[in-house]
Design an enzyme around this catalytic site. Structure first.
Site, PDB file in Angstrom:
ATOM      1  N   ARG A 101      32.536  37.092  29.928  1.00 56.55           N
ATOM      2  CA  ARG A 101      33.905  36.681  29.616  1.00 56.55           C
ATOM      3  C   ARG A 101      33.970  35.963  28.267  1.00 56.55           C
ATOM      4  NH1 ARG A 101      34.119  38.859  33.177  1.00 56.55           N
ATOM      5  NH2 ARG A 101      35.055  38.338  35.152  1.00 56.55           N
ATOM      6  N   SER A 157      37.399  50.187  32.060  1.00 53.67           N
ATOM      7  CA  SER A 157      37.613  51.591  31.677  1.00 53.67           C
ATOM      8  C   SER A 157      37.550  51.782  30.161  1.00 53.67           C
ATOM      9  CB  SER A 157      38.949  52.102  32.223  1.00 53.67           C
ATOM     10  OG  SER A 157      40.003  51.223  31.882  1.00 53.67           O
ATOM     11  N   HIS A 190      39.527  46.839  39.494  1.00 52.65           N
ATOM     12  CA  HIS A 190      40.196  47.327  38.275  1.00 52.65           C
ATOM     13  C   HIS A 190      41.378  48.210  38.697  1.00 52.65           C
ATOM     14  CE1 HIS A 190      40.738  48.339  34.151  1.00 52.65           C
ATOM     15  NE2 HIS A 190      39.792  49.251  34.003  1.00 52.65           N
ATOM     16  N   VAL A 216      43.155  38.691  46.900  1.00 51.14           N
ATOM     17  CA  VAL A 216      44.562  39.100  47.001  1.00 51.14           C
ATOM     18  C   VAL A 216      44.781  40.138  45.911  1.00 51.14           C
ATOM     19  CG1 VAL A 216      46.959  38.351  46.779  1.00 51.14           C
ATOM     20  CG2 VAL A 216      45.261  36.854  47.889  1.00 51.14           C
ATOM     21  N   HIS A 254      43.398  37.697  36.816  1.00 55.53           N
ATOM     22  CA  HIS A 254      43.004  38.534  35.673  1.00 55.53           C
ATOM     23  C   HIS A 254      41.850  37.874  34.934  1.00 55.53           C
ATOM     24  CE1 HIS A 254      43.272  40.989  32.041  1.00 55.53           C
ATOM     25  NE2 HIS A 254      43.854  41.872  32.840  1.00 55.53           N
ATOM     26  N   ARG A 285      53.222  43.344  31.736  1.00 54.79           N
ATOM     27  CA  ARG A 285      53.359  44.689  32.319  1.00 54.79           C
ATOM     28  C   ARG A 285      54.016  44.589  33.705  1.00 54.79           C
ATOM     29  NH1 ARG A 285      47.204  46.500  31.933  1.00 54.79           N
ATOM     30  NH2 ARG A 285      47.067  44.447  32.940  1.00 54.79           N
ATOM     31  N   THR A 290      40.728  31.128  41.832  1.00 54.38           N
ATOM     32  CA  THR A 290      41.096  32.010  40.718  1.00 54.38           C
ATOM     33  C   THR A 290      41.623  31.217  39.510  1.00 54.38           C
ATOM     34  OG1 THR A 290      42.577  33.781  39.994  1.00 54.38           O
ATOM     35  CG2 THR A 290      43.358  32.482  41.844  1.00 54.38           C
ATOM     36  N   LYS A 291      41.203  31.642  38.340  1.00 53.58           N
ATOM     37  CA  LYS A 291      41.644  30.956  37.126  1.00 53.58           C
ATOM     38  C   LYS A 291      43.075  31.349  36.771  1.00 53.58           C
ATOM     39  CE  LYS A 291      36.993  30.558  35.230  1.00 53.58           C
ATOM     40  NZ  LYS A 291      36.280  31.592  36.020  1.00 53.58           N
ATOM     41  N   ASN A 329      49.292  40.660  38.216  1.00 54.52           N
ATOM     42  CA  ASN A 329      48.932  41.577  37.136  1.00 54.52           C
ATOM     43  C   ASN A 329      49.708  42.890  37.301  1.00 54.52           C
ATOM     44  OD1 ASN A 329      47.308  43.416  38.824  1.00 54.52           O
ATOM     45  ND2 ASN A 329      45.882  41.671  38.977  1.00 54.52           N
ATOM     46  N   ASP A 376      49.067  45.738  38.482  1.00 52.03           N
ATOM     47  CA  ASP A 376      48.940  46.531  39.710  1.00 52.03           C
ATOM     48  C   ASP A 376      49.780  45.995  40.855  1.00 52.03           C
ATOM     49  OD1 ASP A 376      47.008  48.322  38.596  1.00 52.03           O
ATOM     50  OD2 ASP A 376      45.588  46.668  38.674  1.00 52.03           O
ATOM     51  N   ARG A 424      45.690  55.581  30.914  1.00 51.94           N
ATOM     52  CA  ARG A 424      44.577  54.906  30.224  1.00 51.94           C
ATOM     53  C   ARG A 424      43.963  55.807  29.144  1.00 51.94           C
ATOM     54  NH1 ARG A 424      42.479  49.730  31.036  1.00 51.94           N
ATOM     55  NH2 ARG A 424      44.697  49.418  30.952  1.00 51.94           N
TER      56      ARG A 424
HETATM   57  N1  CMX Z   1      42.271  36.602  45.153  1.00 51.92           N
HETATM   58  C1  CMX Z   1      41.246  35.843  45.609  1.00 51.92           C
HETATM   59  N2  CMX Z   1      40.276  35.360  44.838  1.00 51.92           N
HETATM   60  C2  CMX Z   1      40.369  35.620  43.524  1.00 51.92           C
HETATM   61  C3  CMX Z   1      41.425  36.357  42.967  1.00 51.92           C
HETATM   62  C4  CMX Z   1      42.395  36.876  43.843  1.00 51.92           C
HETATM   63  N3  CMX Z   1      43.394  37.638  43.407  1.00 51.92           N
HETATM   64  N4  CMX Z   1      41.231  36.444  41.641  1.00 51.92           N
HETATM   65  C5  CMX Z   1      40.086  35.798  41.366  1.00 51.92           C
HETATM   66  N5  CMX Z   1      39.571  35.294  42.512  1.00 51.92           N
HETATM   67  C6  CMX Z   1      38.314  34.587  42.676  1.00 51.92           C
HETATM   68  C7  CMX Z   1      37.176  35.448  42.143  1.00 51.92           C
HETATM   69  O1  CMX Z   1      36.786  36.430  43.100  1.00 51.92           O
HETATM   70  C8  CMX Z   1      36.128  34.414  41.838  1.00 51.92           C
HETATM   71  O2  CMX Z   1      35.526  34.051  43.057  1.00 51.92           O
HETATM   72  P1  CMX Z   1      33.933  33.772  43.140  1.00 51.92           P
HETATM   73  O3  CMX Z   1      33.731  32.554  42.292  1.00 51.92           O
HETATM   74  O4  CMX Z   1      33.691  33.567  44.585  1.00 51.92           O
HETATM   75  O5  CMX Z   1      33.251  34.979  42.587  1.00 51.92           O
HETATM   76  C9  CMX Z   1      36.972  33.232  41.346  1.00 51.92           C
HETATM   77  O6  CMX Z   1      38.300  33.438  41.870  1.00 51.92           O
HETATM   78  C10 CMX Z   1      37.053  33.138  39.841  1.00 51.92           C
HETATM   79  O7  CMX Z   1      37.497  34.379  39.347  1.00 51.92           O
HETATM   80  P2  CMX Z   1      38.326  34.477  37.986  1.00 51.92           P
HETATM   81  O8  CMX Z   1      37.440  33.974  36.890  1.00 51.92           O
HETATM   82  O9  CMX Z   1      39.667  33.857  38.142  1.00 51.92           O
HETATM   83  O10 CMX Z   1      38.579  36.047  37.868  1.00 51.92           O
HETATM   84  P3  CMX Z   1      37.574  37.169  37.343  1.00 51.92           P
HETATM   85  O11 CMX Z   1      37.723  37.248  35.875  1.00 51.92           O
HETATM   86  O12 CMX Z   1      36.208  36.981  37.879  1.00 51.92           O
HETATM   87  O13 CMX Z   1      38.172  38.470  38.025  1.00 51.92           O
HETATM   88  C11 CMX Z   1      39.844  39.967  38.708  1.00 51.92           C
HETATM   89  C12 CMX Z   1      39.366  39.057  37.592  1.00 51.92           C
HETATM   90  C13 CMX Z   1      41.076  40.736  38.211  1.00 51.92           C
HETATM   91  C14 CMX Z   1      38.761  40.967  39.060  1.00 51.92           C
HETATM   92  C15 CMX Z   1      40.232  39.088  39.931  1.00 51.92           C
HETATM   93  O14 CMX Z   1      41.307  38.229  39.608  1.00 51.92           O
HETATM   94  C16 CMX Z   1      40.575  39.898  41.160  1.00 51.92           C
HETATM   95  O15 CMX Z   1      39.665  40.295  41.904  1.00 51.92           O
HETATM   96  N6  CMX Z   1      41.907  40.189  41.396  1.00 51.92           N
HETATM   97  C17 CMX Z   1      42.293  41.026  42.494  1.00 51.92           C
HETATM   98  C18 CMX Z   1      42.046  42.493  42.145  1.00 51.92           C
HETATM   99  C19 CMX Z   1      43.008  42.987  41.082  1.00 51.92           C
HETATM  100  O16 CMX Z   1      44.217  42.793  41.171  1.00 51.92           O
HETATM  101  N7  CMX Z   1      42.488  43.691  40.074  1.00 51.92           N
HETATM  102  C20 CMX Z   1      43.305  44.332  39.034  1.00 51.92           C
HETATM  103  C21 CMX Z   1      43.200  43.678  37.660  1.00 51.92           C
HETATM  104  C22 CMX Z   1      44.014  44.435  36.633  1.00 51.92           C
HETATM  105  C23 CMX Z   1      43.397  45.804  36.376  1.00 51.92           C
HETATM  106  O17 CMX Z   1      42.288  45.840  35.824  1.00 51.92           O
HETATM  107  O18 CMX Z   1      43.969  46.827  36.743  1.00 51.92           O
END
Ligand code: CMX
Length: 472
Positions: A78, A276, A306, A347, A352, A361, A399-400, A405, A407, A433
């Site tokens: 990151r 991707s 993703h 969730v 993101h 978006r 989550t940060k 997002n 999706d 994409r």
């Molecule tokens: N629900 C629950 N937990 C979540 C979360 C969510 N929506 N988003 C992040 N977290 C968790 C992570 O799994 C991580 O947990 P661990 O420390 O146990 O591993 C923690 O919060 C910190 O994660 P982060 O730094 O906030 O997020 P990442 O950069 O690691 O991940 C993403 C980003 C998108 C993969 C993540 O937010 C996620 O899994 N979201 C749900 C899936 C999703 O909507 N993906 C689509 C993204 C857009 C796209 O690419 O199309």
């Protein structure tokens, strides 16, 4: 490095060789205007773009642009600066800008279909590649060229027909894109020993062929898995999104065509580090063709963290409805969110890797819904989740980014217009994409980008590097 004019003439010389010459003449066929076609414009632009990079590197090449911590190496890299991506830049607070333009600015600036309000994604492809907004006639010529190049080789159709309906649509999509490799002008040019600096001309041809052929591939998969297997004919004088809707079987609803224009535009590009985009770029750096590179990127898009999140979101919402019933209260949603989180699941549609605010978006799709389907019950539910989920995710504290997002919203729009098969949704994302990542593939070849090869270490080697003795 030759001077710009010499480079330009070297491109033109290359384009006069048999393989490329046919294509250059071919692009003209679709243009009635005196303005340059996209390929002609690139031949004009690339020499000065190459010079800009050369000047930047000469003046500042050894400047330190960041530092890397051990946590970043273990944390999905990151924030590490190390990729070049010209089409778009993502700001954590503001969201994506395509060549400096926000989504609303792109919606305002790009040419539209007659009577339409959404931008034509062909125009975005032009913008991403050149940094310039094309004229209406330039986009019309590109639409016509894409329509003319849409036919599929029989072996690709046979391969799709041979896939069982139980094979996920994204796996079928990837198989079909890989099989298009038989058509690659880029690979043929490489095999003929074409000069490396001229390969972008062939990459361009493959990219246009690929973008042209994705709707028939995607539609064939949709019609095979969910309908009668029959795919309608492309209309030579219609825009890309209309034709894609038509092949899928939805073009009689002009609102769906508008949704497709918006959908393909906003899902196209999200800078270079996402799975991707980065995969397509990485595989391309080995001089694998655009077909092989995009197929690799699509395999990444198919992952649930993703692109497949759009499928997961719909399944998650429908499961919520089936568990709770139709009158869902905010308290019900809160409990359902906690149940999801306590089960150790994410969730879908929230969070993101880069963004720290609501994804623009998402906002663009919400605006579309407010305009066209404000009273649709699933849209209302998505809006209700938007009120509750950020609060719960913030309380959960992991989550940060607790905001939605892209999706999170796309599925309900498709449901409204009758495309109810959520396992197909990521394929639509994939078609979009391609429009975002293939411009960079072409630019990479024009800039002569080298094979990508970052450094890795073992945990033992990292410990040594940072002066730490690992516990036994
Ligand atoms: N629900 C629950 N937990 C979540 C979360 C969510 N929506 N988003 C992040 N977290 C968790 C992570 O799994 C991580 O947990 P661990 O420390 O146990 O591993 C923690 O919060 C910190 O994660 P982060 O730094 O906030 O997020 P990442 O950069 O690691 O991940 C993403 C980003 C998108 C993969 C993540 O937010 C996620 O899994 N979201 C749900 C899936 C999703 O909507 N993906 C689509 C993204 C857009 C796209 O690419 O199309």
């Amino acid at each position: 490095m030759p001077a710009p004019s010499r480079l330009a003439s070297s491109f033109v010389r290359a384009s006069q060789r048999p393989l490329a010459a046919n294509y250059l003449r071919a692009t003209r066929l679709y243009s009635t205007a005196k303005e340059p076609t996209l390929k002609e414009r690139l031949i004009e632009l690339f020499p000065s773009e190459i010079e800009k990079v050369k000047a930047l590197r000469k003046a500042k090449g050894s400047t330190v642009i960041g530092e890397v911590t051990l946590d970043q190496a273990y944390g999905g890299m990151r924030g590490i600066k190390g990729l070049v991506w010209e089409g778009s830049v993502l700001d954590a607070e503001e969201g994506i800008r395509f060549r400096g333009k926000t989504i609303p600015e792109v919606q305002a600036a790009l040419p539209k279909a007659p009577g339409g309000e959404e931008p034509l994604p062909e125009g975005l492809f032009w913008l991403l590649l050149t940094g310039e907004v094309p004229s209406e006639s330039q986009v019309k010529a590109l639409s016509a060229e894409l329509a003319a190049r849409a036919s599929l080789p029989q072996h690709v159709i046979d391969l799709i027909d041979g896939c069982p309906a139980t094979l996920h649509p994204m796996a079928q999509f990837s198989i079909a894109i890989n099989a298009l490799e038989s058509e690659s002008a880029f690979t043929k040019a490489y095999e003929k020993g074409v000069n490396k600096r001229e390969l972008w001309l062939y990459a361009y041809e493959d990219a246009i062929d690929l973008i042209a052929k994705l709707p028939p591939i995607a539609a064939k998969i949709y019609r095979n898995v969910f309908k009668d297997g029959k795919v309608a004919e492309i209309e030579a004088d219609k825009d890309y999104s209309y034709n894609f809707s038509k092949l899928l079987g939805f073009s009689s609803n002009e609102e769906f065509n508008e949704l497709m224009r918006l959908y393909l535009t906003i899902h196209s590009d999200h800078e270079g580090g996402n799975v991707s985009a980065h995969t397509t770029h990485l595989v391309g750096s080995a001089l694998s063709s655009p077909f092989l590179s995009l197929a690799a990127g699509m395999n990444g898009l198919a992952g649930p963290l993703h692109g497949r999140a759009n499928q997961e979101v719909l399944e998650w919402i429908l499961e919520m409805k089936s568990k709770i019933g139709s009158n869902v209260t905010n308290e019900d949603i809160e409990k359902y969110l906690w149940d999801t989180l306590n089960a150790g699941r994410v969730v879908p549609g929230y969070g993101h890797a880069v963004l720290r605010k609501t994804d623009p978006r998402y906002t663009a799709q919400r605006k579309f819904a407010l305009k066209h389907l404000p009273d649709y019950d699933l849209f209302k539910l998505v809006s209700q989740i938007y009120e509750v989920a950020p609060v719960v995710l913030t309380k959960h504290g992991k989550t940060k980014n607790p905001w939605p997002n892209v999706d999170s919203h796309s599925g309900v729009l498709l449901q409204y217009y009758g495309m109810t098969e959520e396992s197909y949704y990521t394929v639509l994302f994939g078609v979009a994409r391609a429009i975002g990542v293939l411009p960079q593939y072409i630019i990479d070849r024009a800039l002569g980008m080298p094979i990508e090869r970052p450094k890795s270490f073992s945990t033992e080697a990292y410990a040594k590097l940072v002066g730490f003795e690992l516990p036994k």
